[in-house]
Every structure is written in structure tokens, then in C-alpha cells.
Design a protein around this motif. Structure first.
Motif, PDB file in Angstrom:
ATOM      1  N   ALA A 141     118.024 117.083  54.765  1.00 17.49           N
ATOM      2  CA  ALA A 141     117.879 116.041  55.565  1.00 17.49           C
ATOM      3  C   ALA A 141     118.982 115.221  55.584  1.00 17.49           C
ATOM      4  O   ALA A 141     119.866 115.458  54.326  1.00 17.49           O
ATOM      5  CB  ALA A 141     116.697 115.328  55.244  1.00 17.49           C
ATOM      6  N   HIS A 142     119.383 114.305  56.238  1.00 17.03           N
ATOM      7  CA  HIS A 142     120.643 113.582  56.370  1.00 17.03           C
ATOM      8  C   HIS A 142     121.953 114.231  56.116  1.00 17.03           C
ATOM      9  O   HIS A 142     122.683 113.860  55.160  1.00 17.03           O
ATOM     10  CB  HIS A 142     120.437 112.618  55.287  1.00 17.03           C
ATOM     11  N   SER A 143     122.098 115.380  56.487  1.00 17.16           N
ATOM     12  CA  SER A 143     123.494 116.277  56.105  1.00 17.16           C
ATOM     13  C   SER A 143     124.485 115.391  56.708  1.00 17.16           C
ATOM     14  O   SER A 143     125.631 115.591  56.067  1.00 17.16           O
ATOM     15  CB  SER A 143     123.120 117.616  56.851  1.00 17.16           C
ATOM     16  N   GLY A 144     124.511 114.873  57.764  1.00 19.57           N
ATOM     17  CA  GLY A 144     125.774 114.064  58.120  1.00 19.57           C
ATOM     18  C   GLY A 144     126.190 112.852  56.977  1.00 19.57           C
ATOM     19  O   GLY A 144     127.410 112.854  56.683  1.00 19.57           O
ATOM     20  N   MET A 145     125.279 112.446  56.621  1.00 19.48           N
ATOM     21  CA  MET A 145     125.536 111.334  55.521  1.00 19.48           C
ATOM     22  C   MET A 145     125.849 112.167  54.285  1.00 19.48           C
ATOM     23  O   MET A 145     126.701 111.548  53.515  1.00 19.48           O
ATOM     24  CB  MET A 145     124.389 110.491  55.301  1.00 19.48           C
ATOM     25  N   ILE A 146     125.196 113.016  53.623  1.00 20.11           N
ATOM     26  CA  ILE A 146     125.430 113.795  52.594  1.00 20.11           C
ATOM     27  C   ILE A 146     127.004 114.101  52.714  1.00 20.11           C
ATOM     28  O   ILE A 146     127.800 114.116  51.826  1.00 20.11           O
ATOM     29  CB  ILE A 146     124.342 114.922  52.371  1.00 20.11           C
ATOM     30  N   LEU A 147     127.478 114.638  53.777  1.00 18.29           N
ATOM     31  CA  LEU A 147     128.963 115.045  53.923  1.00 18.29           C
ATOM     32  C   LEU A 147     129.730 113.980  53.993  1.00 18.29           C
ATOM     33  O   LEU A 147     130.798 114.229  53.166  1.00 18.29           O
ATOM     34  CB  LEU A 147     128.908 115.995  55.297  1.00 18.29           C
ATOM     35  N   ALA A 148     129.506 112.825  54.358  1.00 18.94           N
ATOM     36  CA  ALA A 148     130.345 111.732  54.386  1.00 18.94           C
ATOM     37  C   ALA A 148     130.286 111.289  52.839  1.00 18.94           C
ATOM     38  O   ALA A 148     131.413 110.908  52.357  1.00 18.94           O
ATOM     39  CB  ALA A 148     129.778 110.687  55.334  1.00 18.94           C
ATOM     40  N   ILE A 149     129.334 111.255  52.246  1.00 21.23           N
ATOM     41  CA  ILE A 149     129.276 110.612  50.812  1.00 21.23           C
ATOM     42  C   ILE A 149     130.367 111.615  50.087  1.00 21.23           C
ATOM     43  O   ILE A 149     131.230 111.146  49.332  1.00 21.23           O
ATOM     44  CB  ILE A 149     127.961 110.934  50.105  1.00 21.23           C
ATOM     45  N   VAL A 150     130.085 112.888  50.288  1.00 21.30           N
ATOM     46  CA  VAL A 150     131.009 113.810  49.349  1.00 21.30           C
ATOM     47  C   VAL A 150     132.562 113.795  49.839  1.00 21.30           C
ATOM     48  O   VAL A 150     133.491 113.921  49.012  1.00 21.30           O
ATOM     49  CB  VAL A 150     130.430 115.522  49.648  1.00 21.30           C
ATOM     50  N   LEU A 151     132.707 113.772  51.092  1.00 20.40           N
ATOM     51  CA  LEU A 151     134.100 113.836  51.412  1.00 20.40           C
ATOM     52  C   LEU A 151     134.742 112.235  51.153  1.00 20.40           C
ATOM     53  O   LEU A 151     136.016 112.383  50.875  1.00 20.40           O
ATOM     54  CB  LEU A 151     134.130 113.943  53.060  1.00 20.40           C
TER      55      LEU A 151
END
Length: 473
Positions: free
Chosen positions: A19-29
Motif C-alpha cells: 500500500a502507498h507504494s508511491g509514497m514509500i518510494l518518495a520517502i526512500v528516494l
């Protein structure tokens, strides 16, 4: 040290579609971008730092080297800690350390203060960098979605270095060199808050912590990085250089022997059974060395030969940054069609062409005539190379080895960055003028890129072609 499992879920397994894969990727990047940015943002601010604190040349070198030394020395340890204690938890701890250290750097008043704070930043970076990549490999299933995420991670690595120079120059020119570090604090707080809300909780691994591996990897890597740094300061034959490199060799031999025999190593040697991963590590070390050396010397050329202000020096890299960003957007479309290794090889060839071109520059060559063309070619090559290079570095790694594989990728990058500055500084030492030293450094960087391209052609490309042939058989 024993750690208990918090759930029955095996390490590294997550839902197929988080869930929230876009947000997770944004946090990591964003978090990783902040780490990479600080490796180069200080370059354009060094003259102001030297003046404001009346630093000696040796202290000036250690403002950068303290970060590099600790970052490089602790990367493998930071990667393994994430596997054992939970990646989300360790990721947040690393961000906290980095935020505190950034505040301390921004408020530093003397050499001891800023060098110690930069070392603390290195600890935070050594935790966040491998955790960020292992989070991607653990949270995104092996699919085009993961390929796009890894391509974005690779792009972040490249853009962070070049944009750090632009941002550092802009902030140093408009406000102060301190602003480049103060800005990390609110960003880190935002990422910490978002991590607590969106990143899934990973179970900890049941197993024994490889204490001998942790100690020998940290001491060995630290001694190696210190020895490399000392080459540029005192030369290859200085007793401290020789002693550090000999100590590194002895301790790292012990480290390899230990990793061979223990059941749960900090760096599983099985990672090197893959020609693709091994070639990617070698290529990344040489590529990173070329690029960080390029940034280091080009900044000096801009300010020392062209007389640019810090802001103008930062903006001087914009042609490279813009074309690199555009090229990186094309990687996710090129890789499915041609494969990681061919795109990587073309990227390396372009960077080599740009380095050979820019090595012809002299003091009388204008920016438009001598710089813009090579910057565009190098930026295009970087944009194509970083994502596929990262993918090759973790290709085929087991879920339980995600942290170790990402640690290896980042260790190769950090060691290469240190090696590049040290070796190219030594190569350039014989020239009588700044323009001559920079041209010699570019020539040395070109040789490093020849070796990086050879590694990709001999190891990475054949391995991928063989794997593709096996899949279609």
C-alpha cells in the motif's frame, strides 16, 4: 548478539503490492537524495568554510574526508544491522542521526566541531544508504515496478551529486554555506514522520550477529579509506599511508576468512558468485571515482580559472544535470527493450567520450566552447548508466541478502568516490598550473572510465546475455 523475530513472516517478504507504494518510494528516494547531496554540496562552500573558521589545509581536507571515512567504513555494518533489527526501524534511526549531525555542521564554530559533526553525518549516511536500497528490493516485487524503482534510485545517485554542486553554490552565494546543512533538518524530520506512517514494519531476523565480521569490515574499510585519503595528502610512500594500507589488507583478509566460515556473515561471499554483481561492483567503484573526481576538479576550474562565484560554479553544471535527468527518464523504456547491460555499456561509452573531450581544455578555452559540449555528453552517459548499474549490483540477490547486496553497492560507490579524489589528486600534482592539474585529472579519469567500461563489457554484459539465453531456451 541474538535478536528475536517479531512475527512468523520470513525476512524480506512483504505483500506483493504494498500500500502507498508511491509514497514509500518518495520517502526512500528523498532520504537517499539528501545523503548523496551532502557528499558534494560542501565542495562549492569550502572556500567560505575555510575563511569563516580560519582552517588549515589539513583541516579543510578532513571536513570532507571525515564524512567519507566514516561513511565508507561503516557501510557493510549499516547494511547488516538493517537486516537483523528491521529495515524500517534502522532507516528512521539513520535519518535521526543525519538530521542531528546536519544541525551540528550548520552551527559549527571551529575545526574540531565541524569535523566531528561530519563524521556523525557519515554514521547516519552509512545506515540510510544501504537501508534505502534494501527497502526498494524488499517492498517492490520483481517486476517492471521494481525496475522503475531501481532506475529512480540510480538516477537519484547521479543527480544528487551534480545537483549538490548547484544547490551548494546557490545557497553559499545567496545565504551561507551553512544553509546547505540546515535545510537537511526539516527534510529529515518530514521523512521521519512519513516513514513512521507509511513504511511497513519489518520483522527482525533470528540469528547471531557477526561480531568479528562487523569489527574487521569496519576497521579494514576504515583503514583502506584512510590510506586512500592519505595518498592525496602525503603520497604513496608516506609511512602513514603504507601502514594504513597494510593494516587494511591484513584485516580485510581476516574479514574474508571469517565470512567464509561463519553461518550468518555480514557480507555473504555468495554474492560474488554472480559475474554480473561482481562486475557491477568493480564498474561502480571506477565510475564513481571518475565522477566525484570530475566534480571536485571542475568546481576548482570554474572558480579558480574562470573566476566564477560559488553560485555561478554551481549553475555551470546545469547542462549536465538537465540532460542527465532527461536521459534517466528514458531508462525505464530502454531497459525492457535492450536489457540493463547494453544500456549501461552505452552510458559508460558516452561518459568516456565526454571525459576524453574535456581533457583537452586549457585556461584560454571558454566555458561555451570547452565545457558545455562535454558536460552534455557526460550527463547523457550518467543518466543512462546509473539505473542499470544499480540493477546489476543487486541482480539475483536473495531476499535475506537484500541488505548485504545494497551495502556492497553503496560500499563500491563510496570507496570509488574516495579513491577517485585521492588518485586523481596525485595524478594532477605534477602540473604547474590549476588548468594543467585539472586537465591531467580529466586524463586520469578517462583511464578509470576505460577500466569501468572494460569491466562492464567483460563481466556484466556476458552474464546478462547468458541469463537471457537461458531464460529463452
Amino acid at each position: 548478539m541474538e535478536s528475536t523475530t517479531t512475527s512468523a513472516q520470513p525476512l524480506g517478504t512483504t505483500p506483493a503490492a504494498p500500500a502507498h507504494s508511491g509514497m514509500i518510494l518518495a520517502i526512500v528516494l528523498v532520504s537517499y537524495f539528501m545523503i548523496v547531496l551532502d557528499n558534494s554540496i560542501i565542495f562549492t562552500g569550502l572556500p567560505q568554510i575555510r575563511t569563516s573558521m580560519d582552517l588549515s589545509p589539513a583541516a579543510m581536507a578532513w571536513v570532507q574526508n571525515a564524512y567519507t571515512l566514516v561513511f565508507g567504513g561503516l557501510l557493510l555494518l549499516g547494511a547488516r544491522v538493517g537486516d537483523l533489527l528491521g529495515r524500517q526501524r534502522v532507516f528512521v534511526v539513520g535519518l535521526v542521526l543525519f538530521a542531528v549531525a546536519s544541525l551540528l555542521v550548520g552551527t559549527a564554530q571551529n575545526a574540531t566541531w565541524i569535523i566531528a559533526a561530519r563524521a556523525l553525518q557519515g554514521i547516519g549516511a552509512a545506515i540510510v544508504a544501504p537501508a534505502s536500497l534494501s527497502l526498494i528490493t524488499a517492498l517492490f516485487p520483481a517486476s517492471p515496478q521494481r525496475s522503475r524503482a531501481i532506475a529512480a534510485y540510480g538516477t537519484t545517485a547521479g543527480l544528487g551529486a551534480s545537483l549538490g554542486l548547484v544547490a551548494g553554490g546557490a545557497l553559499a552565494g545567496a545565504i551561507s554555506w551553512r544553509a546547505g546543512f540546515f535545510i537537511n533538518v526539516p527534510i529529515a524530520i518530514l521523512m521521519i514522520t512519513a516513514s513512521a506512517k507509511f513504511l511497513p514494519r519489518f520483522p527482525t531476523a533470528r540469528g547471531r550477529f557477526d561480531v568479528v565480521g562487523a569489527l574487521t569490515s569496519t576497521i579494514g574499510m576504515g583503514a583502506l579509506v584512510y590510506g586512500i585519503i592519505n595518498v592525496s595528502e602525503q603520497g604513496f610512500l608516506a609511512p602513514l599511508t603504507i601502514g594504513s594500507l597494510v593494516l587494511a589488507a591484513l584485516v580485510l583478509v581476516v574479514f574474508v576468512l571469517n565470512e567464509w566460515r561463519v553461518n550468518q556473515p555480514i557480507l555473504p561471499l555468495r554474492l560474488f558468485r554472480s559475474r554480473e554483481r561482481s562486475g557491477a561492483a568493480i564498474s561502480r567503484l571506477l565510475f564513481a571515482g571518475t565522477m566525484i573526481g570530475f566534480f571536485f576538479f571542475t568546481t576548482q576550474f570554474f572558480q579558480g580559472v574562470y573566476g566564477f562565484t560559488p553560485l555561478q560554479a554551481g549553475l555551470g553544471f546545469l547542462p549536465m544535470t538537465v540532460i542527465q535527468f532527461v536521459a534517466s527518464l528514458a531508462v525505464s523504456r530502454l531497459v525492457p527493450k535492450f536489457g540493463h547491460a547494453p544500456v549501461l555499456t552505452v552510458g559508460f561509452a558516452l561518459v568516456l567520450s565526454g571525459m576524453l573531450w574535456i581533457a583537452q581544455i586549457g585556461a584560454e578555452t571558454s566555458y561555451l566552447v570547452g565545457m558545455v559540449g562535454p558536460l552534455l555528453v557526460i550527463g547523457l552517459g550518467q543518466g543512462l548508466a546509473f539505473g542499470p548499474l544499480t540493477s546489476a549490483g543487486i541482480s539475483g540477490a536473495l531476499p535475506q541478502d537484500a541488505g548485504a547486496a545494497s551495502g556492497l553497492v553503496n560500499t563500491a560507490h563510496q570507496l570509488g568516490s574516495t579513491l577517485g579524489v585521492a588518485v586523481l589528486t596525485s595524478v594532477a600534482a605534477g602540473a604547474s598550473s590549476l588548468a594543467g592539474r585539472v586537465a591531467d585529472a580529466y586524463a586520469g579519469g578517462s583511464l578509470m572510465m576505460v577500466m569501468a567500461l572494460a569491466s562492464a563489457l567483460v563481466l556484466v554484459l556476458p552474464a546478462e546475455l547468458a541469463a537471457r539465453k537461458q531464460r529463452t531456451a
